[in-house]
Design a protein around this motif. Structure first.
Motif, PDB file in Angstrom:
ATOM      1  N   ARG A  36      36.131  41.610  25.415  1.00 11.08           N
ATOM      2  CA  ARG A  36      36.446  40.287  25.960  1.00 11.08           C
ATOM      3  C   ARG A  36      37.964  40.232  26.148  1.00 11.08           C
ATOM      4  O   ARG A  36      38.697  39.765  25.278  1.00 11.08           O
ATOM      5  N   LEU A  37      38.423  40.720  27.278  1.00 17.76           N
ATOM      6  CA  LEU A  37      39.845  40.936  27.516  1.00 17.76           C
ATOM      7  C   LEU A  37      40.427  39.825  28.390  1.00 17.76           C
ATOM      8  O   LEU A  37      39.856  39.463  29.419  1.00 17.76           O
ATOM      9  N   HIS A  38      41.535  39.281  27.924  1.00 17.08           N
ATOM     10  CA  HIS A  38      42.273  38.300  28.721  1.00 17.08           C
ATOM     11  C   HIS A  38      43.253  39.033  29.613  1.00 17.08           C
ATOM     12  O   HIS A  38      43.654  40.170  29.318  1.00 17.08           O
ATOM     13  N   HIS A  39      43.664  38.382  30.706  1.00 13.57           N
ATOM     14  CA  HIS A  39      44.590  39.067  31.627  1.00 13.57           C
ATOM     15  C   HIS A  39      46.053  38.887  31.229  1.00 13.57           C
ATOM     16  O   HIS A  39      46.919  39.607  31.737  1.00 13.57           O
ATOM     17  N   ALA A  40      46.370  37.931  30.329  1.00 15.89           N
ATOM     18  CA  ALA A  40      47.762  37.709  29.934  1.00 15.89           C
ATOM     19  C   ALA A  40      47.806  37.264  28.470  1.00 15.89           C
ATOM     20  O   ALA A  40      47.042  36.388  28.059  1.00 15.89           O
ATOM     21  N   GLN A 112      49.910  45.318  42.760  1.00 11.27           N
ATOM     22  CA  GLN A 112      48.704  45.388  43.567  1.00 11.27           C
ATOM     23  C   GLN A 112      48.122  46.795  43.650  1.00 11.27           C
ATOM     24  O   GLN A 112      46.959  46.972  44.005  1.00 11.27           O
ATOM     25  N   TYR A 113      48.902  47.788  43.319  1.00 12.43           N
ATOM     26  CA  TYR A 113      48.428  49.167  43.398  1.00 12.43           C
ATOM     27  C   TYR A 113      47.683  49.544  42.122  1.00 12.43           C
ATOM     28  O   TYR A 113      48.030  49.119  41.019  1.00 12.43           O
ATOM     29  N   SER A 114      46.676  50.386  42.275  1.00 13.08           N
ATOM     30  CA  SER A 114      45.863  50.796  41.131  1.00 13.08           C
ATOM     31  C   SER A 114      46.665  51.679  40.190  1.00 13.08           C
ATOM     32  O   SER A 114      47.631  52.332  40.604  1.00 13.08           O
ATOM     33  N   PRO A 115      46.295  51.716  38.906  1.00  9.93           N
ATOM     34  CA  PRO A 115      47.020  52.572  37.955  1.00  9.93           C
ATOM     35  C   PRO A 115      46.896  54.045  38.310  1.00  9.93           C
ATOM     36  O   PRO A 115      45.889  54.484  38.892  1.00  9.93           O
ATOM     37  N   THR A 116      47.890  54.816  37.946  1.00 10.68           N
ATOM     38  CA  THR A 116      47.929  56.230  38.298  1.00 10.68           C
ATOM     39  C   THR A 116      47.161  57.076  37.308  1.00 10.68           C
ATOM     40  O   THR A 116      46.351  57.923  37.693  1.00 10.68           O
ATOM     41  N   GLY A 118      46.111  55.737  33.885  1.00 10.60           N
ATOM     42  CA  GLY A 118      45.371  54.990  32.871  1.00 10.60           C
ATOM     43  C   GLY A 118      44.268  54.132  33.440  1.00 10.60           C
ATOM     44  O   GLY A 118      43.991  54.132  34.650  1.00 10.60           O
ATOM     45  N   ARG A 119      43.672  53.370  32.586  1.00  8.85           N
ATOM     46  CA  ARG A 119      42.599  52.466  32.974  1.00  8.85           C
ATOM     47  C   ARG A 119      43.170  51.141  33.463  1.00  8.85           C
ATOM     48  O   ARG A 119      42.612  50.500  34.340  1.00  8.85           O
ATOM     49  N   PHE A 120      44.270  50.701  32.859  1.00 12.30           N
ATOM     50  CA  PHE A 120      44.927  49.450  33.233  1.00 12.30           C
ATOM     51  C   PHE A 120      46.418  49.712  33.423  1.00 12.30           C
ATOM     52  O   PHE A 120      47.006  50.607  32.810  1.00 12.30           O
ATOM     53  N   LYS A 121      47.004  48.908  34.294  1.00 14.74           N
ATOM     54  CA  LYS A 121      48.456  48.891  34.433  1.00 14.74           C
ATOM     55  C   LYS A 121      48.963  47.739  33.568  1.00 14.74           C
ATOM     56  O   LYS A 121      48.644  46.571  33.807  1.00 14.74           O
ATOM     57  N   LYS A 141      51.613  32.637  40.266  1.00 17.55           N
ATOM     58  CA  LYS A 141      50.333  32.906  40.932  1.00 17.55           C
ATOM     59  C   LYS A 141      49.748  34.227  40.476  1.00 17.55           C
ATOM     60  O   LYS A 141      48.538  34.331  40.206  1.00 17.55           O
ATOM     61  N   THR A 142      50.588  35.259  40.394  1.00 17.57           N
ATOM     62  CA  THR A 142      50.097  36.566  39.945  1.00 17.57           C
ATOM     63  C   THR A 142      49.661  36.510  38.485  1.00 17.57           C
ATOM     64  O   THR A 142      48.668  37.135  38.100  1.00 17.57           O
ATOM     65  N   LEU A 143      50.388  35.717  37.671  1.00 13.78           N
ATOM     66  CA  LEU A 143      50.021  35.609  36.252  1.00 13.78           C
ATOM     67  C   LEU A 143      48.692  34.879  36.079  1.00 13.78           C
ATOM     68  O   LEU A 143      47.951  35.145  35.144  1.00 13.78           O
ATOM     69  N   GLU A 144      48.388  33.961  36.980  1.00 13.48           N
ATOM     70  CA  GLU A 144      47.138  33.216  36.857  1.00 13.48           C
ATOM     71  C   GLU A 144      45.942  34.039  37.334  1.00 13.48           C
ATOM     72  O   GLU A 144      44.885  34.020  36.690  1.00 13.48           O
ATOM     73  N   GLU A 145      46.064  34.756  38.444  1.00 12.59           N
ATOM     74  CA  GLU A 145      44.964  35.542  38.994  1.00 12.59           C
ATOM     75  C   GLU A 145      45.462  36.947  39.352  1.00 12.59           C
ATOM     76  O   GLU A 145      45.581  37.300  40.535  1.00 12.59           O
ATOM     77  N   PRO A 146      45.759  37.760  38.355  1.00 10.56           N
ATOM     78  CA  PRO A 146      46.239  39.119  38.666  1.00 10.56           C
ATOM     79  C   PRO A 146      45.071  40.012  39.070  1.00 10.56           C
ATOM     80  O   PRO A 146      43.897  39.674  38.846  1.00 10.56           O
ATOM     81  N   PRO A 147      45.367  41.170  39.645  1.00  8.98           N
ATOM     82  CA  PRO A 147      44.292  42.143  39.924  1.00  8.98           C
ATOM     83  C   PRO A 147      43.589  42.540  38.629  1.00  8.98           C
ATOM     84  O   PRO A 147      44.152  42.455  37.540  1.00  8.98           O
ATOM     85  N   SER A 148      42.357  42.978  38.744  1.00  4.87           N
ATOM     86  CA  SER A 148      41.558  43.288  37.552  1.00  4.87           C
ATOM     87  C   SER A 148      42.130  44.444  36.749  1.00  4.87           C
ATOM     88  O   SER A 148      41.815  44.586  35.566  1.00  4.87           O
TER      89      SER A 148
END
Length: 628
Positions: A36-40, A112-116, A118-121, A141-148
């Motif tokens: 159950r991971l939060h984004h921030a 916006q770019y995918s991690p190189t 790891g699993r998460f950036k 805006k990015t902090l509220e809805e960042p990429p997965s």
């Protein structure tokens, strides 16, 4: 290999190695275990409590090759690279040096770019409160809805400066300062692993000096090892920290217990010769007094392995608990006032002299919890025409006994037999003339100002104010004065309220109410009009608006007080109806109003006040005038 400082060498690599912060570790471990991971996340706390350390462990838990876990393996490439600080998908940003909007935009453009690898950036932004307002707005805006694939971990020592819009987008964890015991225990493990000899008391000093910061404690430990040439000794740590030797503190306590002023000043001079801080001395003295107080209140509160336990126990036996509490408070205030003193030596010695000068009041010095004792001046005069029996009654060998709480009654009424008085209006009872006996005059205290009677329930000081006014306007007499014939037959026994003597009543209901000290039942008595009375019965009338104070409970309390006062069973009948005369409360309101009018008139007629009003345009606020 180059030497690595202990603060970096012993940085925890897993959640299990963290010292303290169990409330944060439990929440994060459960979240990672259930994914159950939060984004921030926002980590707050003072320096050295583990904000950056926890952020790096979270990065390993998110990117460990074994999967998202609360226990990263620490051996895979992702874990080892994060520990080494070269993992490509972990970006640590120092917001203190990258405060502008351009720095944040550069970071967010790459999000916006995918991690190189790891699993998460993962973005770790340290001291995030240092960002500018525009930088905060740019990342909202990015902090509220960042990429997965993006996780933000923010760290700050001052969360009050972080905008509420940012706080609402983060999962916040507040890290606590570590206790001295936790710091000392960790230093103990570190020194054992490093195979460095140490003294336990030295670690206690380091634990208190760290002020809850483990990084500060490890840095001080590095310094202590260097100062002691590979050893950590108490004397060396004290010298390094400028701390006061404990022996000085116990010398001060011994001198205080013995009230030895010269020894106190000698110890203060010894502290000055060592170049020690007086502020630190007061701090350590308060700490020792706290331990002494603990020993006095809870004997088993101190740890058995405490090095100075024996000295603390001895001080606890030498000092009384009251003295300990007083000395502790004086030490705190002396430390606070130290910058205001002419110099530190004067402030420190003045604090010690204050401890020596003041002492808690002894029980025999404390006046009873009731109303303070009122001095009663007794003036005895003997006229030439006095009868022989009266002269004998007031002779120095057999003084008339006068009690302060005696009920006001004339001597003639006291001499009357204790038969039943005809039931009727109190004002109809004629006061007989005074007999030719020795007059006894009591000087009553000066009348005090009384508050206006307002609402159903009078204030708690109502009866005291009524007593002062009553005594100021009533000739001082004594309910308990015995007739000469009674005194002659029993010269050594003088009736008082405690002896349950039969005390007659002269019809003065207000004076009787003042004498009784009724407490809660005083509300009934103050608002009641005396319709009639006999030797064993009182008939009272209460107005309809005061029905609430005429309950059975109040009546029982009033009946008990009257029975105790007169020394016999008294019955009380309370009727609800119209008040024809005056109750004690109405009398008090009327007298207060009269005194208020006199006070207002005195102010208005004062020549100086009239000059201010006439020449300077002043005005008089009558509501602010209070009679003395």
């Amino acid at each position: 290999m180059a030497y690595q400082v202990l603060a970096r060498k012993w940085r925890p690599k897993t959640f299990a190695q963290l010292v303290g912060q169990e409330h944060v570790i439990k929440a994060l471990a459960n979240a990672f275990a259930s994914e159950r991971l939060h984004h921030a996340y926002l980590l707050t706390g003072t320096r050295g409590v583990g904000k950056t350390t926890i952020a790096r462990i979270m990065a390993k838990a998110l990117n460990c090759e074994t999967g998202i876990t609360a226990e990263p393996c620490g051996v895979c490439s992702a874990c080892t690279q994060i520990d080494a600080g070269r993992f490509v998908d972990l970006l640590e940003i120092d917001a203190a040096s990258n405060t502008g909007i351009d720095n944040i935009r550069e970071v967010l453009d790459n999000a916006q770019y995918s991690p190189t690898a790891g699993r998460f950036k993962v973005y770790i932004i340290d001291e995030v409160h240092m960002l500018s307002k525009s930088a905060f707005n740019a990342m909202l805006k990015t902090l509220e809805e960042p990429p997965s694939h993006v996780k933000f971990i923010l760290a700050t020592t001052d969360p009050q400066k972080v905008p509420i819009t940012v706080l609402s987008r983060c999962l916040q964890f507040s890290l606590r300062q570590m206790t001295p015991q936790q710091v000392t225990g960790h230093l103990h493990k570190v020194l054992e692993a490093e195979q460095v000899q140490f003294e336990p008391l030295a670690l206690n000093l380091l634990g208190h000096a760290a002020n809850g910061s483990m990084r500060d404690a490890l840095s001080l430990l590095d310094q202590a090892i260097a100062h002691g040439a590979g050893q950590v000794e108490e004397s060396g740590v004290r010298a390094m920290l400028g701390a006061v030797d404990q022996s000085y503190l116990f010398d001060l306590l011994d001198a205080l217990a013995a009230h030895d002023g010269p020894r106190l000043l000698q110890t203060a001079d010894a502290i000055a010769l060592r170049g020690l801080s007086y502020e630190a001395a007061l701090h350590e003295l308060a700490n020792v007094l706290h331990q002494v107080a603990l020993t006095q209140a809870v004997p088993n509160a101190l740890a058995d392995d405490l090095p100075q336990r024996g000295q603390i126990v001895a001080a606890a036996q030498a000092l009384s608990p009251e003295d300990t509490q007083l000395y502790y408070q004086i030490a705190l205030h002396g430390r606070r006032d130290l910058p205001l003193a002419p110099d530190e030596y004067a402030g420190f010695t003045m604090t010690l002299l204050r401890m020596l000068a003041f002492a808690p009041a002894k029980p025999e010095q404390i006046v009873g919890t009731g109303s303070p004792a009122k001095p009663v001046q007794i003036i005895e005069t003997v006229t030439p025409a006095m009868p022989a029996q009266a002269t004998e009654a007031v002779s120095p060998a057999k003084p008339a006994h006068i009690t302060e709480n005696a009920s006001p009654a004339t001597p003639a009424q006291t001499a009357a037999p204790a038969g039943a008085t005809p039931l009727g209006k109190p004002e109809q009872a004629a006061a007989p003339s005074l007999p030719a006996s020795a007059p006894v005059q009591t000087t009553a205290p000066k009348a005090e100002s009384a508050p206006a009677y307002d609402d159903l329930e009078p204030p708690p000081w109502h009866s005291e104010a009524a007593e002062a006014i009553y005594q100021a306007n009533t000739p001082a007499t004594d309910y308990a004065a015995e007739p000469a014939s009674v005194i002659e037959s029993a010269p050594d026994s003088s009736p008082t309220r405690d002896s349950k003597a039969v005390v007659p009543f002269n019809g003065d209901w207000r004076g009787l109410v003042v004498q009784l000290k009724l407490g809660a039942a005083g509300m009934l008595a103050q608002n009641a009009e005396l319709l009639g009375y006999s030797d064993i019965h009182f008939d009272l009338q209460v107005a309809e608006e005061h029905r609430a104070v005429a309950t059975r409970d109040y009546q029982d309390k009033l009946r008990s007080a009257l029975s105790e006062h007169f020394g016999r069973d008294i019955t009380v009948n309370v009727n609800i109806g119209t008040i024809a005369g005056e109750t004690p409360a109405i009398m008090l309101v009327r007298e207060n109003a009269a005194r208020q009018e006199v006070a207002v008139a005195a102010i208005q007629n004062d020549p100086f006040i009239q000059t201010l009003v006439r020449d300077m345009g002043g005005s008089i606020d009558a509501a602010s005038i209070k009679p003395l």
